[in-house]
Design an enzyme around this catalytic site. Structure first.
Site, short mmCIF file in Angstrom:
data_model
loop_
_atom_site.label_atom_id
_atom_site.label_comp_id
_atom_site.label_asym_id
_atom_site.label_seq_id
_atom_site.Cartn_x
_atom_site.Cartn_y
_atom_site.Cartn_z
N SER A 157 33.59 37.32 60.50
CA SER A 157 33.55 35.86 60.61
C SER A 157 33.28 35.41 62.04
O SER A 157 33.30 34.22 62.33
CB SER A 157 34.86 35.25 60.10
OG SER A 157 35.96 35.81 60.80
N ASN A 159 46.89 35.94 59.61
CA ASN A 159 46.93 34.85 58.63
C ASN A 159 47.55 33.58 59.20
O ASN A 159 47.03 32.48 58.98
CB ASN A 159 47.69 35.29 57.37
CG ASN A 159 47.00 36.45 56.67
OD1 ASN A 159 45.88 36.82 57.03
ND2 ASN A 159 47.65 37.04 55.67
N HIS A 176 22.37 -7.32 43.04
CA HIS A 176 21.28 -6.70 42.27
C HIS A 176 19.98 -6.68 43.08
O HIS A 176 18.89 -6.70 42.51
CB HIS A 176 21.03 -7.42 40.94
CG HIS A 176 22.28 -7.74 40.19
ND1 HIS A 176 22.86 -6.87 39.30
CD2 HIS A 176 23.09 -8.84 40.22
CE1 HIS A 176 23.97 -7.41 38.81
NE2 HIS A 176 24.12 -8.61 39.36
N SER A 202 3.45 8.73 62.15
CA SER A 202 2.85 9.57 61.12
C SER A 202 1.75 10.42 61.75
O SER A 202 1.12 10.01 62.72
CB SER A 202 2.29 8.68 60.02
OG SER A 202 1.24 9.34 59.34
N LYS A 209 1.72 3.67 61.32
CA LYS A 209 3.08 3.86 60.82
C LYS A 209 4.13 3.92 61.93
O LYS A 209 3.93 4.48 62.98
CB LYS A 209 3.18 5.15 60.00
CG LYS A 209 2.50 5.07 58.63
CD LYS A 209 3.18 4.12 57.67
CE LYS A 209 4.42 4.70 57.06
NZ LYS A 209 4.22 5.68 56.01
N GLU A 253 16.71 7.64 57.46
CA GLU A 253 16.48 8.46 56.26
C GLU A 253 17.22 9.79 56.35
O GLU A 253 17.80 10.28 55.38
CB GLU A 253 14.98 8.71 56.06
CG GLU A 253 14.23 7.45 55.64
CD GLU A 253 12.72 7.61 55.75
OE1 GLU A 253 12.20 8.72 55.53
OE2 GLU A 253 12.05 6.62 56.08
N1 ARG Z 1 38.67 35.82 59.58
C1 ARG Z 1 39.82 35.55 58.77
C2 ARG Z 1 39.72 34.16 58.18
O1 ARG Z 1 38.97 33.38 58.70
C3 ARG Z 1 41.06 35.68 59.59
C4 ARG Z 1 42.25 36.07 58.82
C5 ARG Z 1 42.13 37.48 58.39
N2 ARG Z 1 43.28 37.92 57.65
C6 ARG Z 1 43.20 38.96 56.83
N3 ARG Z 1 44.27 39.28 56.22
N4 ARG Z 1 42.08 39.61 56.62
O2 ARG Z 1 40.36 33.82 57.23
#
Ligand code: ARG
Length: 456
Positions: free
Chosen positions: A22, A109, A155, A276, A282, A289
């Site tokens: 990640s 965690n 409307h 454009s 234009k 948009e």
């Molecule tokens: N990269 C993980 C996330 O964004 C971090 C937590 C990872 N925890 C684990 N038990 N693998 O959730």
């Protein structure tokens, strides 16, 4: 080498490694990761779980890593599994065994849960400022055009006279509600998960109030399972952001219409328009948009978060790593939209003559004509019918209510006298709508003042 290498006998497959990683999107939380780790190490030292001197070394080491990252001396290793692993690894490379003590009584965690809350707390404050800037710009334009008469629509048919100021101040109300939603989100977001550990806290005698205080959280999560696995605040933020996009998108839609030759109520500054490649004449409202289009991304992000979370058993599951790209994309998109949209509104040229001309056609004072009869004693339904007959007559003769001769009025209903022309003058129609919330100049200016005071 993985954090969890002890249990395993081989390296993770390369593609699996990339799939699992990640770092490409959580590296943007490096400051919060270090901030959280400094608080955690300080607490470990204060509680005597690690030596105070070691806690100090860890905190100083983390500050140095932060400085080095900030000034570009150190680059984040994109081969790390995530930002937590990278920072801890870097610290350990610098401090040796002392660095390895940082992760005592902590899990990634609760670490990722605290990082994300800290990060989004900051983003939310920036978002509020951007929304306030837009509200300020709307107030300025509304004040300037508080008596520019334009047709109000239902409307998309011309309905009753209002002013440009009154019209755009409607958006300030939407944005004030958006600010309220961001505040609500902040309140629930500002709860600290650190100390929840992997899911069941820890047997070390940690003091969560210390980390809570250091990181300026209002409360400490009261259940560790919920603490590590709650992402409601991401969903709530994505919801608040989605509604901001609904509002920007509606506003954009109006700008796009107003820029057309069919309306020409406004003209966007050249700096916020595009041309454009083939049609030399234009000038396109691309920015409006794009804002309208980008609302789709943000709604998608909200849907991603809801769907990711809906079937996850307690407590942490890796699915939850999917929270970050969605919420960061929503945050970045809304920030980008607001930073472009606000100066576009600020520099937009308003063309009151064209609004006034549009207001002169379409019988938008017909209600006022009927009300004139009612004020002279006729029941509303009869007055409505008489005015409808007059409108049909005008259409047949190619006239407006203003140019229809008094004899024609009298032929339909003898109560009419010359006073009707004053009663149906558009300026008077607007000014007489002096009810709280209405388009009269006084009302609009006091709304502008109220809104300005509110966001101060
Ligand atoms: N990269 C993980 C996330 O964004 C971090 C937590 C990872 N925890 C684990 N038990 N693998 O959730």
């Amino acid at each position: 080498m993985k954090l969890w290498a002890g249990r395993f006998s081989k390296e993770v497959d390369k593609k699996t490694n990339d799939f699992n990683s990640s770092i490409s999107f959580d590296s943007r939380m490096y400051k919060e990761d270090i901030e959280g780790s400094i608080a955690h190490a300080t607490m470990l030292g204060e509680c005597g779980i690690i030596d105070k001197s070691e806690a100090d070394l860890i905190c100083n080491g983390l500050k140095q890593v932060l400085d080095d990252l900030n000034n570009g001396k150190l680059a984040i290793d994109m081969n790390s599994e995530d930002i937590h692993t990278f920072i801890e690894g870097e610290l350990t490379a610098r401090l040796g065994d002392t660095g390895k003590r940082l992760h005592t009584a902590r899990s990634r965690n609760d670490q990722v849960a605290v990082d994300l809350r800290l990060n989004l707390r900051k983003e939310l404050k920036e978002l509020k400022l951007l929304v306030k800037e837009l509200i300020t710009v709307i107030c300025n334009q509304a004040e300037k055009y508080c008596d520019a008469v334009m047709p109000g629509y239902t409307h998309l048919q011309r309905a009753q006279p209002i002013t440009f100021g009154h019209h755009i101040m409607a958006y300030s109300e939407m944005l004030l509600r958006d600010l309220g939603r961001l505040d609500d989100t902040y309140k629930r977001m500002n709860e600290m998960p650190l100390g929840c550990g992997a899911l069941a806290t820890t047997t070390y005698p940690i003091d969560r109030t210390i980390t809570g205080r250091l990181l300026e959280f209002d409360r400490i999560a009261s259940n560790s399972l919920d603490g590590v696995s709650d992402r409601d605040y991401c969903i709530e933020l994505a919801n608040a952001l989605s509604l901001i996009m609904v509002h920007l998108s509606r506003f954009s839609e109006e700008i796009i219409m107003w820029c057309s030759w069919e309306f020409k109520f406004v003209e966007l500054d050249d700096a916020f328009s595009t041309g454009s490649s083939i049609m030399p004449q234009k000038k396109n409202p691309d920015i409006a948009e794009l804002v309208r289009g980008k609302s789709g991304r943000v709604f998608g992000d909200l849907m991603t978060l809801l769907t990711v979370m809906k079937g996850i058993p307690l407590a942490y599951n890796k699915d939850m790593q999917e929270d970050k790209e969605a919420i960061f994309d929503a945050v970045d998109t809304v920030k980008m939209c607001l930073t472009t949209f606000t100066p576009m509104i600020e520099t937009m040229k308003v063309i009151p003559e064209n609004m006034r001309n549009a207001a002169a056609k379409g019988f938008i004072n017909a209600t006022d004509c009927a009300d004139y009869l009612v004020k002279k004693g006729l029941p509303f339904r009869d007055a409505y019918k008489a005015t409808g007959t007059l409108v049909a007559l005008c259409i047949k003769k190619g006239l407006t209510l203003e140019t229809l001769p008094i004899e024609e009025y009298k032929a339909v209903c003898e109560i009419f006298d010359e006073g009707v022309y004053d009663a149906i003058s558009l300026e008077k129609c607007v000014e007489d709508r002096a009810v709280y919330g209405g388009p009269s100049k006084k009302n609009v200016l006091s709304q502008v003042e109220r809104v300005r005071n509110y966001i101060k």
